[in-house]
Write a protein that holds these residues in place. Structure first.
Motif, PDB file in Angstrom:
ATOM      1  N   TYR A   6       0.963  -1.321  -0.128  1.00  0.00           N
ATOM      2  CA  TYR A   6       0.062   0.071  -0.017  1.00  0.00           C
ATOM      3  C   TYR A   6       1.014   1.263   0.102  1.00  0.00           C
ATOM      4  CZ  TYR A   6      -3.573  -3.428   1.625  1.00  0.00           C
ATOM      5  OH  TYR A   6      -4.276  -4.577   1.741  1.00  0.00           O
ATOM      6  N   VAL A   7       0.467   2.148  -0.945  1.00  0.00           N
ATOM      7  CA  VAL A   7       1.156   3.611  -0.686  1.00  0.00           C
ATOM      8  C   VAL A   7       0.182   4.374  -0.211  1.00  0.00           C
ATOM      9  CG1 VAL A   7       2.033   5.424  -2.338  1.00  0.00           C
ATOM     10  CG2 VAL A   7       2.453   3.131  -2.675  1.00  0.00           C
ATOM     11  N   LEU A   8       0.749   5.286   1.025  1.00  0.00           N
ATOM     12  CA  LEU A   8      -0.166   6.233   1.747  1.00  0.00           C
ATOM     13  C   LEU A   8       0.527   7.558   1.677  1.00  0.00           C
ATOM     14  CD1 LEU A   8      -0.041   3.367   3.372  1.00  0.00           C
ATOM     15  CD2 LEU A   8      -1.725   4.672   4.646  1.00  0.00           C
ATOM     16  N   LEU A   9      -0.326   8.614   1.238  1.00  0.00           N
ATOM     17  CA  LEU A   9      -0.032  10.096   1.236  1.00  0.00           C
ATOM     18  C   LEU A   9      -0.480  10.573   2.636  1.00  0.00           C
ATOM     19  CD1 LEU A   9       0.431   9.428  -1.864  1.00  0.00           C
ATOM     20  CD2 LEU A   9      -0.699  11.661  -2.198  1.00  0.00           C
ATOM     21  N   ALA A  10       0.320  10.995   3.382  1.00  0.00           N
ATOM     22  CA  ALA A  10       0.333  11.456   4.777  1.00  0.00           C
ATOM     23  C   ALA A  10       0.670  12.719   5.324  1.00  0.00           C
ATOM     24  CB  ALA A  10       0.913  10.361   5.618  1.00  0.00           C
ATOM     25  N   GLY A  11      -0.255  13.201   6.140  1.00  0.00           N
ATOM     26  CA  GLY A  11       0.280  14.500   6.987  1.00  0.00           C
ATOM     27  C   GLY A  11       0.586  14.168   8.513  1.00  0.00           C
ATOM     28  N   GLY A  12       0.113  14.832   9.131  1.00  0.00           N
ATOM     29  CA  GLY A  12       0.530  14.488  10.837  1.00  0.00           C
ATOM     30  C   GLY A  12      -0.166  13.701  11.610  1.00  0.00           C
ATOM     31  N   VAL A  13      -1.226  14.406  12.433  1.00  0.00           N
ATOM     32  CA  VAL A  13      -1.921  13.595  13.224  1.00  0.00           C
ATOM     33  C   VAL A  13      -2.656  12.569  12.822  1.00  0.00           C
ATOM     34  CG1 VAL A  13      -3.394  13.854  15.437  1.00  0.00           C
ATOM     35  CG2 VAL A  13      -1.163  15.432  15.068  1.00  0.00           C
ATOM     36  N   SER A  30       4.630  -3.438   4.491  1.00  0.00           N
ATOM     37  CA  SER A  30       3.755  -3.654   3.199  1.00  0.00           C
ATOM     38  C   SER A  30       3.418  -2.191   2.955  1.00  0.00           C
ATOM     39  CB  SER A  30       2.639  -4.515   3.036  1.00  0.00           C
ATOM     40  OG  SER A  30       1.676  -4.111   3.702  1.00  0.00           O
ATOM     41  N   LEU A  31       3.771  -1.387   3.950  1.00  0.00           N
ATOM     42  CA  LEU A  31       3.518   0.083   3.883  1.00  0.00           C
ATOM     43  C   LEU A  31       4.426   1.066   3.584  1.00  0.00           C
ATOM     44  CD1 LEU A  31       1.422   0.521   7.318  1.00  0.00           C
ATOM     45  CD2 LEU A  31       0.697  -0.350   5.115  1.00  0.00           C
ATOM     46  N   LYS A  32       4.242   1.834   2.334  1.00  0.00           N
ATOM     47  CA  LYS A  32       5.123   2.873   1.717  1.00  0.00           C
ATOM     48  C   LYS A  32       4.465   4.233   1.913  1.00  0.00           C
ATOM     49  CE  LYS A  32       7.017  -0.481  -1.625  1.00  0.00           C
ATOM     50  NZ  LYS A  32       8.305  -0.795  -0.738  1.00  0.00           N
ATOM     51  N   ILE A  33       4.912   4.958   2.850  1.00  0.00           N
ATOM     52  CA  ILE A  33       4.401   6.156   3.323  1.00  0.00           C
ATOM     53  C   ILE A  33       5.188   7.434   2.704  1.00  0.00           C
ATOM     54  CG2 ILE A  33       3.368   7.469   5.323  1.00  0.00           C
ATOM     55  CD1 ILE A  33       3.874   4.630   6.790  1.00  0.00           C
ATOM     56  N   LEU A 131       9.227   5.171   5.017  1.00  0.00           N
ATOM     57  CA  LEU A 131       8.752   6.211   5.046  1.00  0.00           C
ATOM     58  C   LEU A 131       9.619   7.194   4.096  1.00  0.00           C
ATOM     59  CD1 LEU A 131       7.099   5.026   7.666  1.00  0.00           C
ATOM     60  CD2 LEU A 131       7.922   7.252   8.965  1.00  0.00           C
ATOM     61  N   PHE A 132       9.047   8.026   3.350  1.00  0.00           N
ATOM     62  CA  PHE A 132       9.580   8.786   2.291  1.00  0.00           C
ATOM     63  C   PHE A 132       9.158  10.135   2.569  1.00  0.00           C
ATOM     64  CE2 PHE A 132       8.815   4.785   0.178  1.00  0.00           C
ATOM     65  CZ  PHE A 132      10.153   4.338  -0.284  1.00  0.00           C
ATOM     66  N   PRO A 133      10.070  10.923   2.762  1.00  0.00           N
ATOM     67  CA  PRO A 133       9.686  12.531   2.555  1.00  0.00           C
ATOM     68  C   PRO A 133       9.294  12.799   1.216  1.00  0.00           C
ATOM     69  CG  PRO A 133      11.978  12.308   2.615  1.00  0.00           C
ATOM     70  CD  PRO A 133      11.660  11.118   3.054  1.00  0.00           C
ATOM     71  N   MET A 134       8.127  13.656   0.848  1.00  0.00           N
ATOM     72  CA  MET A 134       7.605  13.927  -0.239  1.00  0.00           C
ATOM     73  C   MET A 134       8.658  14.256  -1.317  1.00  0.00           C
ATOM     74  SD  MET A 134       5.628  17.496   0.159  1.00  0.00           S
ATOM     75  CE  MET A 134       6.621  19.255   0.290  1.00  0.00           C
ATOM     76  N   ILE A 193      -3.607   5.093  -0.892  1.00  0.00           N
ATOM     77  CA  ILE A 193      -4.597   5.649   0.376  1.00  0.00           C
ATOM     78  C   ILE A 193      -4.114   7.108   0.716  1.00  0.00           C
ATOM     79  CG2 ILE A 193      -5.385   5.428   2.708  1.00  0.00           C
ATOM     80  CD1 ILE A 193      -4.683   2.309   2.427  1.00  0.00           C
ATOM     81  N   ILE A 194      -5.088   8.062   0.580  1.00  0.00           N
ATOM     82  CA  ILE A 194      -4.857   9.501   0.834  1.00  0.00           C
ATOM     83  C   ILE A 194      -5.406   9.621   2.465  1.00  0.00           C
ATOM     84  CG2 ILE A 194      -5.334  11.869   0.330  1.00  0.00           C
ATOM     85  CD1 ILE A 194      -4.146  10.325  -1.988  1.00  0.00           C
ATOM     86  N   CYS A 195      -4.507   9.705   3.364  1.00  0.00           N
ATOM     87  CA  CYS A 195      -5.026   9.647   4.582  1.00  0.00           C
ATOM     88  C   CYS A 195      -5.949  11.004   4.991  1.00  0.00           C
ATOM     89  CB  CYS A 195      -3.614   9.810   5.528  1.00  0.00           C
ATOM     90  SG  CYS A 195      -2.794   8.264   5.493  1.00  0.00           S
ATOM     91  N   PRO A 196      -6.599  10.701   6.210  1.00  0.00           N
ATOM     92  CA  PRO A 196      -7.472  12.213   6.448  1.00  0.00           C
ATOM     93  C   PRO A 196      -6.557  13.132   7.255  1.00  0.00           C
ATOM     94  CG  PRO A 196      -7.445  10.271   8.235  1.00  0.00           C
ATOM     95  CD  PRO A 196      -6.711   9.664   7.151  1.00  0.00           C
ATOM     96  N   SER A 197      -5.667  13.814   6.098  1.00  0.00           N
ATOM     97  CA  SER A 197      -4.885  15.014   6.815  1.00  0.00           C
ATOM     98  C   SER A 197      -5.696  16.075   6.052  1.00  0.00           C
ATOM     99  CB  SER A 197      -3.346  14.662   6.186  1.00  0.00           C
ATOM    100  OG  SER A 197      -3.015  13.417   6.795  1.00  0.00           O
ATOM    101  N   ASN A 198      -4.993  17.307   6.414  1.00  0.00           N
ATOM    102  CA  ASN A 198      -5.117  18.537   5.760  1.00  0.00           C
ATOM    103  C   ASN A 198      -5.275  18.463   4.180  1.00  0.00           C
ATOM    104  OD1 ASN A 198      -5.007  21.249   4.827  1.00  0.00           O
ATOM    105  ND2 ASN A 198      -4.887  21.907   7.058  1.00  0.00           N
ATOM    106  N   PRO A 199      -6.266  18.678   3.659  1.00  0.00           N
ATOM    107  CA  PRO A 199      -6.226  18.539   1.986  1.00  0.00           C
ATOM    108  C   PRO A 199      -5.282  19.594   1.391  1.00  0.00           C
ATOM    109  CG  PRO A 199      -8.186  19.163   2.715  1.00  0.00           C
ATOM    110  CD  PRO A 199      -7.608  18.910   4.097  1.00  0.00           C
ATOM    111  N   ILE A 200      -5.232  20.779   1.990  1.00  0.00           N
ATOM    112  CA  ILE A 200      -4.449  21.769   1.106  1.00  0.00           C
ATOM    113  C   ILE A 200      -2.856  22.061   1.861  1.00  0.00           C
ATOM    114  CG2 ILE A 200      -4.594  24.338   0.803  1.00  0.00           C
ATOM    115  CD1 ILE A 200      -7.190  22.675   0.298  1.00  0.00           C
ATOM    116  N   VAL A 201      -2.625  21.770   2.834  1.00  0.00           N
ATOM    117  CA  VAL A 201      -1.168  21.953   3.413  1.00  0.00           C
ATOM    118  C   VAL A 201      -0.392  20.834   3.885  1.00  0.00           C
ATOM    119  CG1 VAL A 201      -1.377  24.655   3.754  1.00  0.00           C
ATOM    120  CG2 VAL A 201      -1.906  22.679   5.846  1.00  0.00           C
ATOM    121  N   SER A 202      -1.346  19.538   3.772  1.00  0.00           N
ATOM    122  CA  SER A 202      -0.548  18.335   3.939  1.00  0.00           C
ATOM    123  C   SER A 202      -0.565  17.128   2.577  1.00  0.00           C
ATOM    124  CB  SER A 202      -1.263  17.452   5.031  1.00  0.00           C
ATOM    125  OG  SER A 202      -1.028  18.094   6.340  1.00  0.00           O
ATOM    126  N   ILE A 203      -1.782  17.071   2.513  1.00  0.00           N
ATOM    127  CA  ILE A 203      -1.935  16.278   0.831  1.00  0.00           C
ATOM    128  C   ILE A 203      -1.541  17.258  -0.220  1.00  0.00           C
ATOM    129  CG2 ILE A 203      -3.268  14.787  -0.533  1.00  0.00           C
ATOM    130  CD1 ILE A 203      -2.594  13.573   2.414  1.00  0.00           C
TER     131      ILE A 203
END
Length: 309
Positions: A6-13, A30-33, A131-134, A193-203
């Motif tokens: 699974y690939v995830l796009l993530a912010g913080g909390v 199996s998680l690539k974040i 974990l990958f920085p963007m 998976i687009i995590c439930p993060s801030n859509p503007i300044v995280s995702i």
């Protein structure tokens, strides 16, 4: 060929809560974040990556779950002395947390890249997921208020998101390139998976990295997101103010509009079920579930629901 990761796009909390649940029901390896680094900041001469650290600490099981960031059992002796020398004492860096920032800054001075440093910190803390920085390039998010531009972390922590937002600037984003291999991982993932993060300044920041959004558009049917907006409000942070600044409706519908070019599947909270049909008219398959992750059981249940879709 689709792989079993699974690939995830993530912010913080918000992302960290979901990822903690997911890592309990699938193999953490199996998680690539891919993590937002637009919040990164230099304070006290130290390189700080808030979102990377929140996700890392969550997976390492050292996070302060009550706050949602930093180490559990934290003390603030160093910060209390630093306040004598700096006017940036608003950044609540605890003693254990500062150790991470010192190590990261030392590795930067030795010539390591942000992605290499992230991997080293994860290895030291026993984190099995990748974990990958963007991007490796420096990107900083600035918020324009009536007093001019301030760094997002200052807006978020010092001013508690209370000031009106007039504009958003992603300094350095035009130079941002994805980490090697990340676009291929997106193409071949089982689910993105687009995590439930801030859509503007995280995702949204991750989406501005060269090649990320066009690659997601090509695999739209594999892209799943969880709405961070429930009944027109945010669980945490200024997503509502940021969405208003971009003239987006502050609701799960507004989030769907923002993601519609690449989003195939969307999980909204059961409290928003009346908006399901409106989102489906955008061509996005929509599902209702309890998305408020107040404990580990609920984190795991939400992750299980998404995985089984």
């Amino acid at each position: 060929m689709t792989n079993s990761y699974y690939v995830l796009l993530a912010g913080g909390v918000g992302a960290a809560k979901f990822i903690e649940g997911l890592a309990k029901i699938v193999d953490p390896e199996s998680l690539k974040i891919i993590i937002n680094t637009g919040d990164d900041i230099e304070l006290f001469g130290l390189k700080i990556c808030p979102d990377i650290d929140i996700v890392t600490y969550s997976l390492a099981d050292v996070i302060d779950r009550e706050k949602g960031w930093g180490y559990k059992g934290e003390t603030f002796n160093c910060l209390n002395i630093l306040k004598n020398f700096y006017n940036t004492g608003w950044f609540n860096a605890g003693d254990k947390d500062l150790a991470t920032h010192i190590y990261r800054t030392d590795l930067f001075s030795q010539g390591y890249s942000k992605s290499e440093i992230t991997r080293k910190i994860c290895d030291k803390l026993g984190v099995k997921s990748q974990l990958f920085p963007m991007c490796n390039e420096p990107v900083e998010t600035y918020i324009k208020t009536s007093d001019g531009f301030i760094h997002f972390e200052e807006y978020y922590i010092k001013y508690k998101c209370e000031l009106d937002i007039l504009d958003i600037k992603f300094k350095g984003i035009e130079m941002a390139q994805p980490i090697e291999g990340v676009l291929k991982y997106i193409k071949n993932a089982k689910k993105i998976i687009i995590c439930p993060s801030n859509p503007i300044v995280s995702i949204g920041t991750i989406l501005k990295v060269n090649g990320i959004k066009p690659t997601l558009c090509k695999v739209k049917d594999k892209v799943y997101a969880i709405s961070p907006i429930i009944e027109g409000t945010t669980i945490k942070g200024p997503a509502d103010k940021l969405m208003k600044c971009l003239n987006l409706e502050v609701s799960c519908v507004g989030v769907a509009e923002y993601y519609k070019d690449f989003l195939g599947h969307f999980i909204i909270d059961i409290k928003d079920k009346k908006l399901k049909a409106k989102i489906e008219r955008l061509g996005i398959k929509t599902y209702c579930y309890d998305t408020i992750m107040t404990n580990l059981k609920k984190k795991k249940e939400l992750a299980q629901f998404l995985v089984q879709l």
